[in-house]
Write a protein that holds these residues in place. Structure first.
Motif, PDB file in Angstrom:
ATOM      1  N   ALA A  35      54.143  38.550  76.746  1.00  0.00           N
ATOM      2  CA  ALA A  35      55.047  39.348  75.915  1.00  0.00           C
ATOM      3  C   ALA A  35      56.486  38.856  75.958  1.00  0.00           C
ATOM      4  N   ASN A  36      56.910  38.279  77.046  1.00  0.00           N
ATOM      5  CA  ASN A  36      58.309  37.861  77.175  1.00  0.00           C
ATOM      6  C   ASN A  36      58.478  36.430  76.670  1.00  0.00           C
ATOM      7  N   LYS A  37      58.431  36.268  75.361  1.00  0.00           N
ATOM      8  CA  LYS A  37      58.562  34.934  74.782  1.00  0.00           C
ATOM      9  C   LYS A  37      59.974  34.626  74.308  1.00  0.00           C
ATOM     10  N   HIS A  38      60.876  35.587  74.413  1.00  0.00           N
ATOM     11  CA  HIS A  38      62.249  35.320  74.002  1.00  0.00           C
ATOM     12  C   HIS A  38      62.974  34.620  75.141  1.00  0.00           C
ATOM     13  N   PHE A  73      64.655  51.334  76.288  1.00  0.00           N
ATOM     14  CA  PHE A  73      63.463  50.505  76.409  1.00  0.00           C
ATOM     15  C   PHE A  73      62.222  51.326  76.102  1.00  0.00           C
ATOM     16  N   ARG A  74      61.125  50.637  75.859  1.00  0.00           N
ATOM     17  CA  ARG A  74      59.844  51.288  75.591  1.00  0.00           C
ATOM     18  C   ARG A  74      58.933  51.043  76.788  1.00  0.00           C
ATOM     19  N   VAL A  75      58.336  52.113  77.307  1.00  0.00           N
ATOM     20  CA  VAL A  75      57.385  51.989  78.410  1.00  0.00           C
ATOM     21  C   VAL A  75      56.085  51.426  77.845  1.00  0.00           C
ATOM     22  N   THR A  76      55.630  50.305  78.405  1.00  0.00           N
ATOM     23  CA  THR A  76      54.392  49.691  77.939  1.00  0.00           C
ATOM     24  C   THR A  76      53.218  50.024  78.849  1.00  0.00           C
ATOM     25  N   SER A  77      53.491  50.295  80.129  1.00  0.00           N
ATOM     26  CA  SER A  77      52.421  50.713  81.030  1.00  0.00           C
ATOM     27  C   SER A  77      53.007  51.308  82.299  1.00  0.00           C
ATOM     28  N   ILE A 103      56.889  51.341  86.624  1.00  0.00           N
ATOM     29  CA  ILE A 103      56.962  51.506  85.175  1.00  0.00           C
ATOM     30  C   ILE A 103      57.275  50.135  84.591  1.00  0.00           C
ATOM     31  N   ILE A 104      56.447  49.677  83.674  1.00  0.00           N
ATOM     32  CA  ILE A 104      56.662  48.390  83.019  1.00  0.00           C
ATOM     33  C   ILE A 104      57.108  48.688  81.593  1.00  0.00           C
ATOM     34  N   GLY A 105      58.194  48.060  81.184  1.00  0.00           N
ATOM     35  CA  GLY A 105      58.739  48.325  79.860  1.00  0.00           C
ATOM     36  C   GLY A 105      59.214  47.057  79.199  1.00  0.00           C
ATOM     37  N   GLY A 106      59.635  47.197  77.962  1.00  0.00           N
ATOM     38  CA  GLY A 106      60.136  46.057  77.209  1.00  0.00           C
ATOM     39  C   GLY A 106      61.280  46.461  76.299  1.00  0.00           C
ATOM     40  N   ILE A 107      62.066  45.466  75.902  1.00  0.00           N
ATOM     41  CA  ILE A 107      63.197  45.699  75.005  1.00  0.00           C
ATOM     42  C   ILE A 107      63.116  44.802  73.780  1.00  0.00           C
ATOM     43  N   ASN A 108      61.942  44.224  73.526  1.00  0.00           N
ATOM     44  CA  ASN A 108      61.825  43.252  72.441  1.00  0.00           C
ATOM     45  C   ASN A 108      61.310  43.864  71.144  1.00  0.00           C
ATOM     46  N   GLU A 109      61.868  45.029  70.785  1.00  0.00           N
ATOM     47  CA  GLU A 109      61.558  45.670  69.513  1.00  0.00           C
ATOM     48  C   GLU A 109      62.864  46.148  68.888  1.00  0.00           C
ATOM     49  N   LEU A 114      70.284  46.964  75.218  1.00  0.00           N
ATOM     50  CA  LEU A 114      71.517  47.606  75.643  1.00  0.00           C
ATOM     51  C   LEU A 114      72.116  48.393  74.485  1.00  0.00           C
ATOM     52  N   LEU A 115      72.622  49.571  74.788  1.00  0.00           N
ATOM     53  CA  LEU A 115      73.204  50.407  73.735  1.00  0.00           C
ATOM     54  C   LEU A 115      74.405  49.731  73.084  1.00  0.00           C
TER      55      LEU A 115
END
Length: 137
Positions: A35-38, A73-77, A103-109, A114-115
């Motif tokens: 998922a972390n391809k950026h 962020f969005r919680v993914t799992s 808690i595993i999350g992501g910010i790639n959406e 960051l706000l």
């Protein structure tokens, strides 16, 4: 008959995922790995992580992730680990090195991160709305 193949990415399903179905555990592990391809880097000068956001045509925009900033962020799992209670200080109880809850999350959406990344955009949107209302009158 032989099928020749080359495996570029391999995942290992560990016992902590045995409670999940096979497809669910593989999906979880693949998402975690891929998922972390950026691209990102640590900027030594600013002492901050920088996310190199692609703008197109080979250009990129640096988004700084400063320590202490508020983030969306969005919680993914979620992962619950079995843990044992620890004894009083000074006893010979084994020390656990795993977190009992992760808690595993992501910010790639869109809209996540960051706000401060989004504040300038929101201010521009509000300014455009005011201009549009003035033009309508």
């Amino acid at each position: 008959m032989f099928v020749l193949s080359e495996m570029k990415d391999v995942i290992r399903v560990t016992p902590e995922h045995f409670h999940q179905s096979l497809s669910e555990s593989i999906t979880t592990l693949l998402n975690r790995k891929l998922a972390n391809k950026h691209p990102s880097r640590f900027d030594e000068t600013d002492q901050a992580w920088v996310w190199e956001y692609p703008k197109g045509e080979g250009e990129k925009h640096d988004l700084f992730m400063d320590s202490g900033e508020s983030i969306r962020f969005r919680v993914t799992s979620e992962v619950f680990e079995e843990s044992l209670p620890t004894g009083p200080l000074g006893t010979e109880c084994p020390v656990q090195t795993i977190a009992p809850y992760r808690i595993i999350g992501g910010i790639n959406e869109p809209g996540l991160g960051l706000l401060t990344w989004w504040e300038a955009q929101e201010q521009n949107d509000v300014g455009n709305d005011i201009d549009d209302q003035e033009n309508d009158e």
